[in-house]
Scaffold this motif. Structure first.
Motif, PDB file in Angstrom:
ATOM      1  N   UNK A  33     -14.249 -29.852 -22.446  1.00 47.51           N
ATOM      2  CA  UNK A  33     -13.562 -31.130 -22.645  1.00 47.51           C
ATOM      3  C   UNK A  33     -12.803 -31.609 -21.417  1.00 47.51           C
ATOM      4  N   UNK A  34     -12.686 -30.797 -20.389  1.00 38.16           N
ATOM      5  CA  UNK A  34     -11.906 -31.241 -19.246  1.00 38.16           C
ATOM      6  C   UNK A  34     -12.395 -30.719 -17.920  1.00 38.16           C
ATOM      7  N   UNK A  35     -13.335 -31.413 -17.317  1.00 32.49           N
ATOM      8  CA  UNK A  35     -13.841 -31.056 -15.996  1.00 32.49           C
ATOM      9  C   UNK A  35     -13.385 -32.149 -15.039  1.00 32.49           C
ATOM     10  N   UNK A  39     -11.840 -36.565  -8.344  1.00 38.18           N
ATOM     11  CA  UNK A  39     -10.811 -37.439  -8.880  1.00 38.18           C
ATOM     12  C   UNK A  39     -11.151 -38.096 -10.205  1.00 38.18           C
ATOM     13  N   UNK A  40     -12.248 -37.685 -10.842  1.00 36.51           N
ATOM     14  CA  UNK A  40     -12.641 -38.230 -12.142  1.00 36.51           C
ATOM     15  C   UNK A  40     -12.531 -37.145 -13.200  1.00 36.51           C
ATOM     16  N   UNK A  41     -12.215 -37.561 -14.417  1.00 32.63           N
ATOM     17  CA  UNK A  41     -12.126 -36.658 -15.555  1.00 32.63           C
ATOM     18  C   UNK A  41     -13.423 -36.783 -16.351  1.00 32.63           C
ATOM     19  N   UNK A  42     -14.117 -35.669 -16.537  1.00 38.02           N
ATOM     20  CA  UNK A  42     -15.403 -35.647 -17.231  1.00 38.02           C
ATOM     21  C   UNK A  42     -15.358 -34.728 -18.443  1.00 38.02           C
ATOM     22  N   UNK A  43     -16.214 -35.038 -19.396  1.00 41.61           N
ATOM     23  CA  UNK A  43     -16.565 -34.089 -20.455  1.00 41.61           C
ATOM     24  C   UNK A  43     -17.961 -33.579 -20.101  1.00 41.61           C
ATOM     25  N   UNK A  56     -27.465 -30.048 -19.299  1.00 45.00           N
ATOM     26  CA  UNK A  56     -26.069 -30.469 -19.292  1.00 45.00           C
ATOM     27  C   UNK A  56     -25.946 -31.899 -18.751  1.00 45.00           C
ATOM     28  N   UNK A  57     -25.009 -32.662 -19.282  1.00 41.87           N
ATOM     29  CA  UNK A  57     -24.677 -33.973 -18.732  1.00 41.87           C
ATOM     30  C   UNK A  57     -23.162 -34.044 -18.563  1.00 41.87           C
ATOM     31  N   UNK A  58     -22.724 -34.937 -17.690  1.00 44.62           N
ATOM     32  CA  UNK A  58     -21.300 -35.211 -17.536  1.00 44.62           C
ATOM     33  C   UNK A  58     -21.027 -36.628 -18.016  1.00 44.62           C
ATOM     34  N   UNK A  59     -19.979 -36.781 -18.801  1.00 44.15           N
ATOM     35  CA  UNK A  59     -19.548 -38.081 -19.295  1.00 44.15           C
ATOM     36  C   UNK A  59     -18.216 -38.399 -18.641  1.00 44.15           C
ATOM     37  N   UNK A  60     -18.196 -39.457 -17.824  1.00 39.69           N
ATOM     38  CA  UNK A  60     -16.970 -39.886 -17.137  1.00 39.69           C
ATOM     39  C   UNK A  60     -16.082 -40.586 -18.158  1.00 39.69           C
ATOM     40  N   UNK A  62     -13.281 -42.016 -17.739  1.00 37.57           N
ATOM     41  CA  UNK A  62     -12.597 -43.203 -17.243  1.00 37.57           C
ATOM     42  C   UNK A  62     -13.464 -44.453 -17.372  1.00 37.57           C
ATOM     43  N   UNK A  63     -14.761 -44.309 -17.088  1.00 34.24           N
ATOM     44  CA  UNK A  63     -15.642 -45.474 -17.054  1.00 34.24           C
ATOM     45  C   UNK A  63     -16.707 -45.491 -18.147  1.00 34.24           C
ATOM     46  N   UNK A  64     -16.980 -44.360 -18.778  1.00 36.58           N
ATOM     47  CA  UNK A  64     -18.049 -44.278 -19.765  1.00 36.58           C
ATOM     48  C   UNK A  64     -19.409 -43.982 -19.140  1.00 36.58           C
ATOM     49  N   UNK A  65     -19.442 -43.809 -17.824  1.00 38.50           N
ATOM     50  CA  UNK A  65     -20.691 -43.514 -17.132  1.00 38.50           C
ATOM     51  C   UNK A  65     -21.170 -42.120 -17.522  1.00 38.50           C
ATOM     52  N   UNK A  66     -22.469 -42.014 -17.815  1.00 38.63           N
ATOM     53  CA  UNK A  66     -23.062 -40.721 -18.106  1.00 38.63           C
ATOM     54  C   UNK A  66     -23.879 -40.301 -16.892  1.00 38.63           C
ATOM     55  N   UNK A  67     -23.601 -39.108 -16.391  1.00 38.03           N
ATOM     56  CA  UNK A  67     -24.386 -38.565 -15.279  1.00 38.03           C
ATOM     57  C   UNK A  67     -25.457 -37.694 -15.913  1.00 38.03           C
ATOM     58  N   UNK A  68     -26.668 -38.237 -15.938  1.00 37.61           N
ATOM     59  CA  UNK A  68     -27.793 -37.603 -16.617  1.00 37.61           C
ATOM     60  C   UNK A  68     -28.403 -36.501 -15.760  1.00 37.61           C
ATOM     61  N   UNK A  69     -29.023 -35.529 -16.429  1.00 34.85           N
ATOM     62  CA  UNK A  69     -29.645 -34.422 -15.684  1.00 34.85           C
ATOM     63  C   UNK A  69     -30.897 -34.871 -14.937  1.00 34.85           C
TER      64      UNK A  69
END
Length: 69
Positions: A33-35, A39-43, A56-60, A62-69
């Protein structure tokens, strides 16, 4: 769904699946829940990936951006 609705362990699943259609079959569960990176907070979420992609994916958060695999 807005980004303010996503700070929950189930709510972001459809958001992730919708934004990672080429690499994710299904979002499974919240892995961390906290990566914090750059400077960004990701799930970090575990997903069922499509062949050739990471599970695995990262969900920003702050912005709702999903960093897809």
């Amino acid at each position: 769904m807005g980004i303010t609705d996503m700070n929950h362990e189930i709510a972001p699943k459809p958001w992730i699946e919708e934004h990672c259609t080429t690499s994710v079959v299904r979002a499974l569960h919240l892995d961390n829940a906290g990566v914090e990176e750059n400077g960004h907070y990701y799930q970090r979420w575990t997903v069922t990936p499509k062949p050739g992609h990471l599970d695995r994916v990262l969900l920003d958060m702050d912005s709702g951006t999903v960093i897809c695999p």
